[in-house]
Design a protein around this motif. Structure first.
Motif, PDB file in Angstrom:
ATOM      1  N   VAL A  35      -9.613  21.547   2.768  1.00 35.76           N
ATOM      2  CA  VAL A  35      -8.182  22.165   2.614  1.00 35.76           C
ATOM      3  C   VAL A  35      -6.982  21.187   2.223  1.00 35.76           C
ATOM      4  CG1 VAL A  35      -6.351  23.468   3.567  1.00 35.76           C
ATOM      5  CG2 VAL A  35      -8.772  24.108   3.934  1.00 35.76           C
ATOM      6  N   TYR A  36      -6.989  20.212   3.035  1.00 37.90           N
ATOM      7  CA  TYR A  36      -6.175  19.024   2.661  1.00 37.90           C
ATOM      8  C   TYR A  36      -6.136  18.486   1.699  1.00 37.90           C
ATOM      9  CZ  TYR A  36      -3.501  14.455   3.262  1.00 37.90           C
ATOM     10  OH  TYR A  36      -2.836  13.563   2.931  1.00 37.90           O
ATOM     11  N   TYR A  37      -7.047  18.213   1.216  1.00 36.04           N
ATOM     12  CA  TYR A  37      -7.308  17.374  -0.212  1.00 36.04           C
ATOM     13  C   TYR A  37      -6.671  17.965  -1.349  1.00 36.04           C
ATOM     14  CZ  TYR A  37      -9.380  14.726  -4.039  1.00 36.04           C
ATOM     15  OH  TYR A  37      -9.510  14.254  -4.962  1.00 36.04           O
ATOM     16  N   PRO A  38      -6.974  19.078  -1.662  1.00 37.30           N
ATOM     17  CA  PRO A  38      -6.436  19.805  -2.900  1.00 37.30           C
ATOM     18  C   PRO A  38      -4.845  19.769  -2.569  1.00 37.30           C
ATOM     19  CG  PRO A  38      -8.259  21.144  -2.173  1.00 37.30           C
ATOM     20  CD  PRO A  38      -7.829  20.161  -1.124  1.00 37.30           C
ATOM     21  N   VAL A  39      -4.311  20.014  -1.406  1.00 37.50           N
ATOM     22  CA  VAL A  39      -3.038  20.233  -1.428  1.00 37.50           C
ATOM     23  C   VAL A  39      -2.281  18.867  -1.453  1.00 37.50           C
ATOM     24  CG1 VAL A  39      -1.327  20.814   0.370  1.00 37.50           C
ATOM     25  CG2 VAL A  39      -2.990  22.146   0.175  1.00 37.50           C
ATOM     26  N   ALA A  40      -2.948  17.639  -1.026  1.00 39.07           N
ATOM     27  CA  ALA A  40      -2.303  16.496  -0.931  1.00 39.07           C
ATOM     28  C   ALA A  40      -2.242  16.029  -2.421  1.00 39.07           C
ATOM     29  CB  ALA A  40      -3.139  15.573  -0.125  1.00 39.07           C
ATOM     30  N   THR A  41      -3.433  16.291  -3.337  1.00 41.14           N
ATOM     31  CA  THR A  41      -3.647  15.697  -4.529  1.00 41.14           C
ATOM     32  C   THR A  41      -3.226  16.422  -5.649  1.00 41.14           C
ATOM     33  OG1 THR A  41      -5.949  16.581  -5.094  1.00 41.14           O
ATOM     34  CG2 THR A  41      -5.466  14.327  -3.691  1.00 41.14           C
ATOM     35  N   ALA A  42      -2.562  17.862  -5.435  1.00 40.54           N
ATOM     36  CA  ALA A  42      -1.946  18.631  -6.385  1.00 40.54           C
ATOM     37  C   ALA A  42      -0.943  17.992  -7.262  1.00 40.54           C
ATOM     38  CB  ALA A  42      -1.722  19.998  -5.718  1.00 40.54           C
ATOM     39  N   GLY A  43      -1.260  17.635  -8.305  1.00 44.98           N
ATOM     40  CA  GLY A  43      -0.108  16.979  -9.494  1.00 44.98           C
ATOM     41  C   GLY A  43       0.065  15.616  -9.271  1.00 44.98           C
ATOM     42  N   THR A  44      -0.583  14.850  -8.260  1.00 43.50           N
ATOM     43  CA  THR A  44      -0.512  13.431  -8.090  1.00 43.50           C
ATOM     44  C   THR A  44      -1.413  12.579  -8.644  1.00 43.50           C
ATOM     45  OG1 THR A  44      -1.341  13.681  -5.727  1.00 43.50           O
ATOM     46  CG2 THR A  44       0.842  14.221  -5.872  1.00 43.50           C
ATOM     47  N   VAL A  45      -2.361  13.163  -9.215  1.00 43.69           N
ATOM     48  CA  VAL A  45      -3.734  12.201  -9.695  1.00 43.69           C
ATOM     49  C   VAL A  45      -3.233  11.569 -10.889  1.00 43.69           C
ATOM     50  CG1 VAL A  45      -6.006  12.126 -10.278  1.00 43.69           C
ATOM     51  CG2 VAL A  45      -5.336  13.471  -8.214  1.00 43.69           C
ATOM     52  N   LEU A  46      -3.345  10.381 -10.977  1.00 43.48           N
ATOM     53  CA  LEU A  46      -3.030   9.402 -12.186  1.00 43.48           C
ATOM     54  C   LEU A  46      -4.241   8.863 -12.445  1.00 43.48           C
ATOM     55  CD1 LEU A  46      -1.283   8.221 -14.449  1.00 43.48           C
ATOM     56  CD2 LEU A  46      -0.586   6.631 -12.746  1.00 43.48           C
ATOM     57  N   ASP A  47      -4.946   9.025 -13.869  1.00 41.38           N
ATOM     58  CA  ASP A  47      -6.179   8.457 -14.082  1.00 41.38           C
ATOM     59  C   ASP A  47      -6.268   6.927 -14.483  1.00 41.38           C
ATOM     60  OD1 ASP A  47      -6.714   8.545 -17.058  1.00 41.38           O
ATOM     61  OD2 ASP A  47      -5.523  10.326 -16.424  1.00 41.38           O
ATOM     62  N   GLN A  48      -7.118   6.298 -14.383  1.00 43.78           N
ATOM     63  CA  GLN A  48      -7.384   4.861 -14.870  1.00 43.78           C
ATOM     64  C   GLN A  48      -6.949   4.673 -16.335  1.00 43.78           C
ATOM     65  OE1 GLN A  48      -8.614   1.933 -12.753  1.00 43.78           O
ATOM     66  NE2 GLN A  48      -7.557   0.797 -14.441  1.00 43.78           N
ATOM     67  N   ARG A  69       4.250  15.193  -9.717  1.00 50.44           N
ATOM     68  CA  ARG A  69       4.804  14.807  -8.691  1.00 50.44           C
ATOM     69  C   ARG A  69       4.302  13.514  -8.190  1.00 50.44           C
ATOM     70  NH1 ARG A  69       2.994  16.539  -3.332  1.00 50.44           N
ATOM     71  NH2 ARG A  69       0.597  17.240  -3.563  1.00 50.44           N
ATOM     72  N   GLN A  70       4.911  12.917  -7.164  1.00 50.67           N
ATOM     73  CA  GLN A  70       4.327  11.722  -6.349  1.00 50.67           C
ATOM     74  C   GLN A  70       4.004  11.998  -5.035  1.00 50.67           C
ATOM     75  OE1 GLN A  70       7.662   8.675  -6.057  1.00 50.67           O
ATOM     76  NE2 GLN A  70       8.789   9.997  -7.402  1.00 50.67           N
ATOM     77  N   LEU A  71       2.950  11.031  -4.680  1.00 51.24           N
ATOM     78  CA  LEU A  71       2.762  11.024  -3.173  1.00 51.24           C
ATOM     79  C   LEU A  71       3.882  10.687  -2.324  1.00 51.24           C
ATOM     80  CD1 LEU A  71      -0.910   9.335  -3.437  1.00 51.24           C
ATOM     81  CD2 LEU A  71      -0.410  11.626  -2.937  1.00 51.24           C
ATOM     82  N   GLU A  72       3.798  11.059  -1.216  1.00 53.24           N
ATOM     83  CA  GLU A  72       4.834  10.547  -0.243  1.00 53.24           C
ATOM     84  C   GLU A  72       4.567   8.865  -0.111  1.00 53.24           C
ATOM     85  OE1 GLU A  72       7.243  12.150   1.518  1.00 53.24           O
ATOM     86  OE2 GLU A  72       6.483  13.727   0.564  1.00 53.24           O
ATOM     87  N   ARG A  73       5.680   8.218  -0.054  1.00 55.13           N
ATOM     88  CA  ARG A  73       5.641   6.807  -0.161  1.00 55.13           C
ATOM     89  C   ARG A  73       5.147   6.242   1.303  1.00 55.13           C
ATOM     90  NH1 ARG A  73      11.656   5.559  -1.233  1.00 55.13           N
ATOM     91  NH2 ARG A  73      11.953   7.356  -2.585  1.00 55.13           N
ATOM     92  N   PRO A  74       4.002   5.421   1.319  1.00 51.12           N
ATOM     93  CA  PRO A  74       3.727   4.633   2.376  1.00 51.12           C
ATOM     94  C   PRO A  74       4.662   4.019   3.032  1.00 51.12           C
ATOM     95  CG  PRO A  74       2.831   3.560   0.414  1.00 51.12           C
ATOM     96  CD  PRO A  74       3.524   4.623  -0.078  1.00 51.12           C
ATOM     97  N   THR A  75       4.529   3.877   4.492  1.00 51.72           N
ATOM     98  CA  THR A  75       5.613   3.239   5.306  1.00 51.72           C
ATOM     99  C   THR A  75       5.595   1.838   5.124  1.00 51.72           C
ATOM    100  OG1 THR A  75       4.266   3.492   7.010  1.00 51.72           O
ATOM    101  CG2 THR A  75       5.829   5.145   6.856  1.00 51.72           C
ATOM    102  N   ALA A  76       4.254   1.300   5.079  1.00 51.86           N
ATOM    103  CA  ALA A  76       4.245  -0.175   4.853  1.00 51.86           C
ATOM    104  C   ALA A  76       4.212  -0.408   3.154  1.00 51.86           C
ATOM    105  CB  ALA A  76       2.604  -0.430   5.517  1.00 51.86           C
ATOM    106  N   ASP A  77       4.999  -1.538   2.942  1.00 55.24           N
ATOM    107  CA  ASP A  77       5.494  -2.126   1.708  1.00 55.24           C
ATOM    108  C   ASP A  77       6.142  -1.011   0.919  1.00 55.24           C
ATOM    109  OD1 ASP A  77       5.122  -4.081  -0.107  1.00 55.24           O
ATOM    110  OD2 ASP A  77       3.114  -3.545  -1.027  1.00 55.24           O
ATOM    111  N   ASP A  78       7.021  -0.363   1.329  1.00 57.33           N
ATOM    112  CA  ASP A  78       7.651   0.689   0.737  1.00 57.33           C
ATOM    113  C   ASP A  78       8.641   0.201  -0.053  1.00 57.33           C
ATOM    114  OD1 ASP A  78       8.804   3.100  -0.113  1.00 57.33           O
ATOM    115  OD2 ASP A  78       9.248   3.951   1.959  1.00 57.33           O
ATOM    116  N   ARG A  79       8.758   0.585  -1.363  1.00 57.70           N
ATOM    117  CA  ARG A  79       9.832   0.104  -2.168  1.00 57.70           C
ATOM    118  C   ARG A  79      10.511   1.477  -2.724  1.00 57.70           C
ATOM    119  NH1 ARG A  79       6.699  -4.103  -5.706  1.00 57.70           N
ATOM    120  NH2 ARG A  79       8.472  -4.085  -7.052  1.00 57.70           N
ATOM    121  N   ALA A  80      11.839   1.539  -2.591  1.00 60.03           N
ATOM    122  CA  ALA A  80      12.477   2.785  -3.110  1.00 60.03           C
ATOM    123  C   ALA A  80      12.705   2.991  -4.721  1.00 60.03           C
ATOM    124  CB  ALA A  80      14.177   2.459  -2.505  1.00 60.03           C
ATOM    125  N   ASP A  81      12.454   1.775  -5.193  1.00 67.80           N
ATOM    126  CA  ASP A  81      12.441   1.914  -6.613  1.00 67.80           C
ATOM    127  C   ASP A  81      11.115   2.289  -7.592  1.00 67.80           C
ATOM    128  OD1 ASP A  81      11.394  -0.581  -6.260  1.00 67.80           O
ATOM    129  OD2 ASP A  81      12.523  -1.461  -8.021  1.00 67.80           O
TER     130      ASP A  81
END
Length: 113
Positions: A35-48, A69-81
């Motif tokens: 259930v989580y996977y499709p919700v988390a990845t909907a519209g955020t997948v960028l292929d190689q 859309r983007q994923l939520e920014r990770p807390t570690a190594d987060d860059r606002a731009d």
């Protein structure tokens, strides 16, 4: 005879309870991941291939194939731009790509997985 039947029934209940105790968390984790996977990845997948075609200096509006859309920014190594996307990695959908922009232009692209 009655005591044997009660003992047999008690053992069966214990086996059933043990089986439920072991399988229920595994089943719950599986359902949660599915259930989580499709919700988390909907519209955020960028292929190689799309990532490889992106050139530094290109205007963000001109980047074809950018997810909606983007994923939520990770807390570690987060860059606002920067914007973070996944490659669709299952089951966690962790950020894989980081695209950084300055004044609406791509200034860096990185594989972070």
């Amino acid at each position: 005879m009655e005591a044997e039947r009660r003992l047999h029934d008690a053992r069966r209940r214990v086996r059933r309870s043990l089986l439920v105790a072991l399988l229920a968390p595994a089943g719950f984790a599986l359902v949660l991941a599915l259930v989580y996977y499709p919700v988390a990845t909907a519209g955020t997948v960028l292929d190689q291939a799309t990532f490889d075609r992106m050139r530094v200096g290109t205007a963000r509006a001109d980047l074809a194939g950018l997810p909606r859309r983007q994923l939520e920014r990770p807390t570690a190594d987060d860059r606002a731009d920067c914007e973070y996307y996944t490659d669709g990695n299952f089951p966690l959908a962790e950020p894989t790509w980081r695209l950084c922009f300055t004044d609406g232009r791509l200034t860096s692209k990185e594989w972070i997985a």
